[in-house]
Design a protein around this motif. Sequence first.
Motif, mmCIF file in Angstrom:
data_model
loop_
_atom_site.group_PDB
_atom_site.id
_atom_site.type_symbol
_atom_site.label_atom_id
_atom_site.label_comp_id
_atom_site.label_asym_id
_atom_site.label_seq_id
_atom_site.Cartn_x
_atom_site.Cartn_y
_atom_site.Cartn_z
ATOM 1 N N THR A 33 0.804 -1.219 0.000
ATOM 2 C CA THR A 33 0.000 0.000 0.000
ATOM 3 C C THR A 33 0.836 1.268 0.000
ATOM 4 O O THR A 33 0.298 2.371 -0.147
ATOM 5 C CB THR A 33 -0.919 0.015 1.231
ATOM 6 N N GLU A 34 2.157 1.126 0.140
ATOM 7 C CA GLU A 34 3.043 2.293 0.194
ATOM 8 C C GLU A 34 3.776 2.541 -1.118
ATOM 9 O O GLU A 34 4.598 3.458 -1.196
ATOM 10 C CB GLU A 34 4.057 2.122 1.330
ATOM 11 N N VAL A 35 3.498 1.756 -2.125
ATOM 12 C CA VAL A 35 4.226 1.894 -3.392
ATOM 13 C C VAL A 35 3.955 3.240 -4.052
ATOM 14 O O VAL A 35 4.882 3.986 -4.396
ATOM 15 C CB VAL A 35 3.891 0.737 -4.358
ATOM 16 N N GLU A 36 2.686 3.595 -4.237
ATOM 17 C CA GLU A 36 2.352 4.804 -4.992
ATOM 18 C C GLU A 36 2.977 6.059 -4.386
ATOM 19 O O GLU A 36 3.466 6.922 -5.112
ATOM 20 C CB GLU A 36 0.837 4.961 -5.097
ATOM 21 N N LYS A 37 2.969 6.181 -3.070
ATOM 22 C CA LYS A 37 3.501 7.401 -2.458
ATOM 23 C C LYS A 37 5.018 7.486 -2.541
ATOM 24 O O LYS A 37 5.600 8.549 -2.279
ATOM 25 C CB LYS A 37 3.036 7.527 -1.010
ATOM 26 N N ASN A 38 5.668 6.395 -2.912
ATOM 27 C CA ASN A 38 7.124 6.405 -3.065
ATOM 28 C C ASN A 38 7.568 6.496 -4.521
ATOM 29 O O ASN A 38 8.773 6.495 -4.804
ATOM 30 C CB ASN A 38 7.726 5.140 -2.428
ATOM 31 N N ILE A 39 6.622 6.592 -5.440
ATOM 32 C CA ILE A 39 6.988 6.754 -6.846
ATOM 33 C C ILE A 39 7.585 8.132 -7.063
ATOM 34 O O ILE A 39 6.970 9.157 -6.767
ATOM 35 C CB ILE A 39 5.768 6.537 -7.761
ATOM 36 N N ALA A 40 8.806 8.141 -7.550
ATOM 37 C CA ALA A 40 9.550 9.373 -7.830
ATOM 38 C C ALA A 40 10.489 9.083 -8.996
ATOM 39 O O ALA A 40 10.766 7.916 -9.301
ATOM 40 C CB ALA A 40 10.317 9.823 -6.588
ATOM 41 N N PRO A 41 10.998 10.121 -9.677
ATOM 42 C CA PRO A 41 11.780 9.927 -10.903
ATOM 43 C C PRO A 41 12.903 8.901 -10.827
ATOM 44 O O PRO A 41 13.129 8.166 -11.777
ATOM 45 C CB PRO A 41 12.324 11.323 -11.189
ATOM 46 N N ASN A 42 13.647 8.830 -9.698
ATOM 47 C CA ASN A 42 14.785 7.921 -9.638
ATOM 48 C C ASN A 42 14.540 6.669 -8.795
ATOM 49 O O ASN A 42 15.466 5.896 -8.563
ATOM 50 C CB ASN A 42 16.017 8.652 -9.091
ATOM 51 N N ASN A 43 13.336 6.466 -8.344
ATOM 52 C CA ASN A 43 13.049 5.292 -7.531
ATOM 53 C C ASN A 43 12.624 4.104 -8.388
ATOM 54 O O ASN A 43 12.080 4.265 -9.481
ATOM 55 C CB ASN A 43 11.964 5.606 -6.504
ATOM 56 N N SER A 44 12.882 2.919 -7.884
ATOM 57 C CA SER A 44 12.501 1.688 -8.576
ATOM 58 C C SER A 44 11.817 0.752 -7.584
ATOM 59 O O SER A 44 11.925 0.936 -6.362
ATOM 60 C CB SER A 44 13.729 1.017 -9.194
ATOM 61 N N PHE A 45 11.165 -0.275 -8.130
ATOM 62 C CA PHE A 45 10.349 -1.145 -7.290
ATOM 63 C C PHE A 45 10.502 -2.603 -7.719
ATOM 64 O O PHE A 45 10.694 -2.896 -8.900
ATOM 65 C CB PHE A 45 8.878 -0.731 -7.372
ATOM 66 N N VAL A 46 10.414 -3.484 -6.739
ATOM 67 C CA VAL A 46 10.397 -4.925 -7.004
ATOM 68 C C VAL A 46 9.087 -5.461 -6.458
ATOM 69 O O VAL A 46 8.827 -5.396 -5.254
ATOM 70 C CB VAL A 46 11.592 -5.643 -6.354
ATOM 71 N N THR A 47 8.248 -5.959 -7.351
ATOM 72 C CA THR A 47 6.936 -6.487 -6.976
ATOM 73 C C THR A 47 6.709 -7.816 -7.675
ATOM 74 O O THR A 47 7.493 -8.221 -8.539
ATOM 75 C CB THR A 47 5.812 -5.509 -7.374
ATOM 76 N N LEU A 48 5.633 -8.481 -7.331
ATOM 77 C CA LEU A 48 5.238 -9.684 -8.043
ATOM 78 C C LEU A 48 4.378 -9.292 -9.227
ATOM 79 O O LEU A 48 3.532 -8.393 -9.130
ATOM 80 C CB LEU A 48 4.442 -10.623 -7.136
ATOM 81 N N GLY A 49 4.592 -9.964 -10.344
ATOM 82 C CA GLY A 49 3.767 -9.744 -11.525
ATOM 83 C C GLY A 49 3.274 -11.079 -12.037
ATOM 84 O O GLY A 49 3.787 -12.135 -11.659
ATOM 85 N N ALA A 50 2.270 -11.039 -12.890
ATOM 86 C CA ALA A 50 1.747 -12.282 -13.441
ATOM 87 C C ALA A 50 1.133 -12.063 -14.803
ATOM 88 O O ALA A 50 0.591 -11.002 -15.093
ATOM 89 C CB ALA A 50 0.707 -12.877 -12.495
ATOM 90 N N ASN A 51 1.246 -13.073 -15.631
ATOM 91 C CA ASN A 51 0.646 -13.064 -16.954
ATOM 92 C C ASN A 51 -0.328 -14.224 -17.002
ATOM 93 O O ASN A 51 0.072 -15.382 -16.977
ATOM 94 C CB ASN A 51 1.722 -13.197 -18.028
ATOM 95 N N MET A 52 -1.618 -13.917 -17.034
ATOM 96 C CA MET A 52 -2.646 -14.949 -16.901
ATOM 97 C C MET A 52 -3.383 -15.200 -18.206
ATOM 98 O O MET A 52 -3.755 -14.270 -18.913
ATOM 99 C CB MET A 52 -3.653 -14.541 -15.824
ATOM 100 N N THR A 53 -3.566 -16.468 -18.525
ATOM 101 C CA THR A 53 -4.426 -16.868 -19.634
ATOM 102 C C THR A 53 -5.376 -17.931 -19.123
ATOM 103 O O THR A 53 -5.102 -18.631 -18.161
ATOM 104 C CB THR A 53 -3.625 -17.442 -20.820
ATOM 105 N N THR A 54 -6.499 -18.046 -19.755
ATOM 106 C CA THR A 54 -7.459 -19.084 -19.387
ATOM 107 C C THR A 54 -8.042 -19.663 -20.656
ATOM 108 O O THR A 54 -7.933 -19.090 -21.738
ATOM 109 C CB THR A 54 -8.583 -18.523 -18.477
#
Length: 314
Positions: free
Chosen positions: A74-95
């Motif tokens: 829940t704190e990701v958006e408020k830390n978005i700034a030009p030189n910041n980066s993030f490591v999160t989980l992502g997924a590519n879903m098909t059904t």
Amino acid sequence: MKSKITFNIFIAIALFPLFSFAQITLTNTAEVAKIKQGTTYFAMKDPASPAAAGYVAAIKKAWTLGKVECIKYTEVEKNIAPNNSFVTLGANMTTSNSTLASTETRIYLELWTTNGKYTYDPKKRRHFNQQDKIVVATVELFADFFAQNNPSALYKMEYDTASHFKNWGTGVLGNYIQQLCTLLEKGNECAAKTEIANTSELQKLASTTLFIPDYVLTKFSKNSDDESKKYTDKEIFDGFNQAYKVVPLAELNDKIANSTAPFYYLLFIKTPSEKFVTVTNAQNGEIVYLGYTAAAANFKSADLKAIQKLSIKK
């Protein structure tokens, strides 16, 4: 006929197609300079929870490209700034349109920056647009049947993911981060399906023990969460003449995190459409071998024999 389903669950599970697939994929490496100047944030449910403590320690120890912090999803958006980066989980879903087929989800750890178009303002309540994300790296994860069919549930779990990932744990994650930092420092983009064979490192296996997680013996089913069926030792290890030791994944992670002596271990990563077999130097995180198969196959004795063939000095 398969249809793609896109979800807008920002922060933890961003369901988007990837443009290239490898166990570790690097792209947009021009962003590395930006990453070094800012802070990299690893997002999780609660970095202060006991279940996350070992992961937080591993992240802070292994990340060497600049400042690093662990934050809540829940704190990701408020830390978005030009030189910041993030490591999160992502997924590519098909059904599938078939009622008999299960959902297929490729789940990965994702390093990303932004194009600078988003500014956090709590008063406006404007959320980050996923199109403004710049993906720099992905690490493929072997998700179990539950995780593949319920990817959005992962962000509600602690960072240990309740053991729903096979190639996961404090030791394995620390090594992935080490390898990622090394690749980012070099600045070379990794092409899809790039196989690796560091023969000088692999030849050391002839005089040492290869540690293998016991889940490689499982006969994984595509449409079931039943993991009770196993291969026999003979089916997997017959003809493999090098020293090896099969251990539980938790034990392997403890050994990676606590051993001061270098050793090598194998990982098997199975996605809905591909298979990776890797050998990693536990001391520095270098993946010294990567075998790729363009099919979601289980682990086979041939995978070990391919490694053995490369480790024999000529």
